[in-house]
Write a protein that holds these residues in place. Structure first.
Motif, PDB file in Angstrom:
ATOM      1  N   ASP A 154      -7.920  -8.617  -1.668  1.00  0.00           N
ATOM      2  CA  ASP A 154      -8.517  -9.159  -0.442  1.00  0.00           C
ATOM      3  C   ASP A 154      -9.672  -8.304   0.052  1.00  0.00           C
ATOM      4  OD1 ASP A 154      -6.822 -11.292  -0.344  1.00  0.00           O
ATOM      5  OD2 ASP A 154      -5.490 -10.454   1.195  1.00  0.00           O
ATOM      6  N   SER A 155      -9.469  -7.003   0.068  1.00  0.00           N
ATOM      7  CA  SER A 155     -10.480  -6.105   0.597  1.00  0.00           C
ATOM      8  C   SER A 155     -11.762  -6.159  -0.232  1.00  0.00           C
ATOM      9  CB  SER A 155      -9.940  -4.670   0.645  1.00  0.00           C
ATOM     10  OG  SER A 155     -10.839  -3.821   1.309  1.00  0.00           O
ATOM     11  N   CYS A 156     -11.615  -6.207  -1.550  1.00  0.00           N
ATOM     12  CA  CYS A 156     -12.790  -6.300  -2.428  1.00  0.00           C
ATOM     13  C   CYS A 156     -13.527  -7.619  -2.217  1.00  0.00           C
ATOM     14  CB  CYS A 156     -12.372  -6.172  -3.885  1.00  0.00           C
ATOM     15  SG  CYS A 156     -12.113  -4.473  -4.453  1.00  0.00           S
ATOM     16  N   ARG A 157     -12.772  -8.709  -2.101  1.00  0.00           N
ATOM     17  CA  ARG A 157     -13.405 -10.021  -1.923  1.00  0.00           C
ATOM     18  C   ARG A 157     -14.175 -10.094  -0.615  1.00  0.00           C
ATOM     19  NH1 ARG A 157      -8.397 -11.981  -3.920  1.00  0.00           N
ATOM     20  NH2 ARG A 157      -7.815 -12.691  -1.843  1.00  0.00           N
ATOM     21  N   LEU A 158     -13.585  -9.575   0.451  1.00  0.00           N
ATOM     22  CA  LEU A 158     -14.260  -9.584   1.748  1.00  0.00           C
ATOM     23  C   LEU A 158     -15.505  -8.700   1.730  1.00  0.00           C
ATOM     24  CD1 LEU A 158     -11.144  -9.386   4.082  1.00  0.00           C
ATOM     25  CD2 LEU A 158     -12.791 -11.261   4.007  1.00  0.00           C
ATOM     26  N   ARG A 159     -15.402  -7.551   1.101  1.00  0.00           N
ATOM     27  CA  ARG A 159     -16.534  -6.634   1.018  1.00  0.00           C
ATOM     28  C   ARG A 159     -17.694  -7.263   0.247  1.00  0.00           C
ATOM     29  NH1 ARG A 159     -16.904  -0.341   0.446  1.00  0.00           N
ATOM     30  NH2 ARG A 159     -18.757  -0.068  -0.851  1.00  0.00           N
ATOM     31  N   ARG A 160     -17.376  -7.831  -0.920  1.00  0.00           N
ATOM     32  CA  ARG A 160     -18.422  -8.444  -1.740  1.00  0.00           C
ATOM     33  C   ARG A 160     -19.088  -9.608  -1.000  1.00  0.00           C
ATOM     34  NH1 ARG A 160     -16.229  -9.999  -7.323  1.00  0.00           N
ATOM     35  NH2 ARG A 160     -17.007  -7.969  -8.012  1.00  0.00           N
ATOM     36  N   LEU A 166       0.810  -1.218   0.000  1.00  0.00           N
ATOM     37  CA  LEU A 166       0.000   0.000   0.000  1.00  0.00           C
ATOM     38  C   LEU A 166       0.843   1.269   0.000  1.00  0.00           C
ATOM     39  CD1 LEU A 166      -2.951  -0.873   2.413  1.00  0.00           C
ATOM     40  CD2 LEU A 166      -2.621  -1.440   0.004  1.00  0.00           C
ATOM     41  N   THR A 167       2.138   1.135   0.290  1.00  0.00           N
ATOM     42  CA  THR A 167       3.006   2.320   0.328  1.00  0.00           C
ATOM     43  C   THR A 167       4.231   2.199  -0.575  1.00  0.00           C
ATOM     44  OG1 THR A 167       4.134   1.410   2.285  1.00  0.00           O
ATOM     45  CG2 THR A 167       2.334   2.975   2.677  1.00  0.00           C
ATOM     46  N   ASP A 168       4.373   1.087  -1.250  1.00  0.00           N
ATOM     47  CA  ASP A 168       5.513   0.865  -2.145  1.00  0.00           C
ATOM     48  C   ASP A 168       4.976   0.326  -3.462  1.00  0.00           C
ATOM     49  OD1 ASP A 168       7.759   0.023  -3.530  1.00  0.00           O
ATOM     50  OD2 ASP A 168       8.753  -0.843  -1.780  1.00  0.00           O
ATOM     51  N   SER A 169       5.035   1.131  -4.505  1.00  0.00           N
ATOM     52  CA  SER A 169       4.460   0.749  -5.790  1.00  0.00           C
ATOM     53  C   SER A 169       5.189  -0.418  -6.448  1.00  0.00           C
ATOM     54  CB  SER A 169       4.459   1.955  -6.747  1.00  0.00           C
ATOM     55  OG  SER A 169       5.781   2.435  -6.941  1.00  0.00           O
ATOM     56  N   SER A 170       6.378  -0.756  -5.955  1.00  0.00           N
ATOM     57  CA  SER A 170       7.115  -1.886  -6.524  1.00  0.00           C
ATOM     58  C   SER A 170       6.617  -3.227  -5.980  1.00  0.00           C
ATOM     59  CB  SER A 170       8.614  -1.745  -6.243  1.00  0.00           C
ATOM     60  OG  SER A 170       8.901  -1.934  -4.864  1.00  0.00           O
ATOM     61  N   ILE A 171       5.757  -3.181  -4.932  1.00  0.00           N
ATOM     62  CA  ILE A 171       5.189  -4.403  -4.362  1.00  0.00           C
ATOM     63  C   ILE A 171       3.748  -4.521  -4.858  1.00  0.00           C
ATOM     64  CG2 ILE A 171       4.609  -5.648  -2.246  1.00  0.00           C
ATOM     65  CD1 ILE A 171       6.731  -4.012  -0.796  1.00  0.00           C
ATOM     66  N   ALA A 172       3.452  -5.585  -5.563  1.00  0.00           N
ATOM     67  CA  ALA A 172       2.123  -5.755  -6.148  1.00  0.00           C
ATOM     68  C   ALA A 172       1.081  -6.098  -5.087  1.00  0.00           C
ATOM     69  CB  ALA A 172       2.150  -6.849  -7.206  1.00  0.00           C
ATOM     70  N   VAL A 173      -0.126  -5.566  -5.265  1.00  0.00           N
ATOM     71  CA  VAL A 173      -1.243  -5.930  -4.400  1.00  0.00           C
ATOM     72  C   VAL A 173      -1.680  -7.346  -4.776  1.00  0.00           C
ATOM     73  CG1 VAL A 173      -3.657  -5.465  -3.832  1.00  0.00           C
ATOM     74  CG2 VAL A 173      -2.048  -3.567  -4.110  1.00  0.00           C
ATOM     75  N   PRO A 174      -1.701  -8.284  -3.828  1.00  0.00           N
ATOM     76  CA  PRO A 174      -2.072  -9.660  -4.163  1.00  0.00           C
ATOM     77  C   PRO A 174      -3.541  -9.769  -4.554  1.00  0.00           C
ATOM     78  CG  PRO A 174      -1.851  -9.400  -1.786  1.00  0.00           C
ATOM     79  CD  PRO A 174      -1.371  -8.125  -2.404  1.00  0.00           C
ATOM     80  N   GLU A 175      -3.806 -10.650  -5.505  1.00  0.00           N
ATOM     81  CA  GLU A 175      -5.178 -10.863  -5.963  1.00  0.00           C
ATOM     82  C   GLU A 175      -5.638 -12.291  -5.721  1.00  0.00           C
ATOM     83  OE1 GLU A 175      -5.431  -9.485  -9.996  1.00  0.00           O
ATOM     84  OE2 GLU A 175      -5.143  -7.374  -9.407  1.00  0.00           O
ATOM     85  N   THR A 176      -4.848 -13.026  -4.941  1.00  0.00           N
ATOM     86  CA  THR A 176      -5.221 -14.364  -4.499  1.00  0.00           C
ATOM     87  C   THR A 176      -4.943 -14.462  -3.007  1.00  0.00           C
ATOM     88  OG1 THR A 176      -3.010 -15.230  -5.014  1.00  0.00           O
ATOM     89  CG2 THR A 176      -4.708 -15.434  -6.722  1.00  0.00           C
TER      90      THR A 176
END
Length: 224
Positions: free
Chosen positions: A203-209, A75-85
């Motif tokens: 993760d946040s989207c999956r939990l919200r949905r 969330l603070t380093d653009s070189s680290i990808a947000v996980p989608e699994t």
């Protein structure tokens, strides 16, 4: 009769917006506190301003600090990808010491406001991988807060309220809906677009949905 004041940490997401409504329902005058900390997008800050206005808080303050300087999080380093699994252990979306820093600043504002209440939307059910969302952390911070402040020394004990700590996402959605929260104004996605559109995969989207589905309520989230 004057209402007691409460500082409420507000990110612009589903959970913290629900906490604002819950604090108001308990009779508190809410002073909302958000942080521009170098997060991946500003959509959540825009959402925080929007929800604070719609819920009629007494004041909404945005404090700037740059946690990109230390990085260590997707969330603070653009070189680290947000996980989608889904992954095991503490996720890379954990921001080192973020809740400790945020609560410390909230503590300072609470002293200035002569407030004895801080509300934060941490949740140990859905976010059990985050060490700073556990009841033990909150209890330890509250103990420290009452040792480290003029108010605490003088006997005006401060309490940190965590009304969502043991609630499922579905229970949170139901409670917020009962209180009239407009969830279409909130942004929870870790990688939302500038317009606040959610990816639907993090993760946040999956939990919200899943929360809306389990609650049996329509999901008003705007997806890409």
């Amino acid at each position: 009769m004057t209402k007691p004041r409460a500082v409420v940490l507000v990110s612009g997401g589903l959970d913290s917006t629900t906490v604002v409504a819950m604090a108001q329902a308990q009779g508190f005058e809410v002073y909302a506190l958000s942080f521009d900390y170098g997060q991946r997008h500003r959509a959540e800050l825009i959402a925080a301003e929007r929800t604070a206005l719609s819920l009629g808080v007494a004041e909404h303050k945005v404090v700037s600090l740059d946690l990109r300087a230390i990085g260590g999080s997707a969330l603070t380093d653009s070189s680290i990808a947000v996980p989608e699994t889904e992954s095991e252990g503490i996720p890379v979306t954990y921001v080192p010491a973020r809740n400790t820093v945020f609560l410390s600043i909230a503590l300072g504002w609470a002293e200035v406001l002569d407030s004895q209440a801080i509300f934060v939307g941490v949740n140990a059910v859905d976010y059990s991988g985050y060490p700073d969302c556990r009841p033990a952390f909150i209890e330890a911070f509250e103990t420290m807060a009452n040792l480290a402040t003029k108010a605490g020394v003088e006997g005006r004990r401060l309490r940190i309220h965590t009304p969502l700590i043991d609630m499922s996402k579905a229970d949170i959605v139901r409670r917020g809906s009962e209180l009239g929260v407009d969830y279409s104004q909130t942004v929870s996605c870790y990688q939302a677009t500038d317009e606040g559109l959610a990816c639907g995969r993090c993760d946040s989207c999956r939990l919200r949905r899943a929360g809306f589905e389990a609650a049996g309520l329509a999901d008003p989230t705007r997806y890409i």
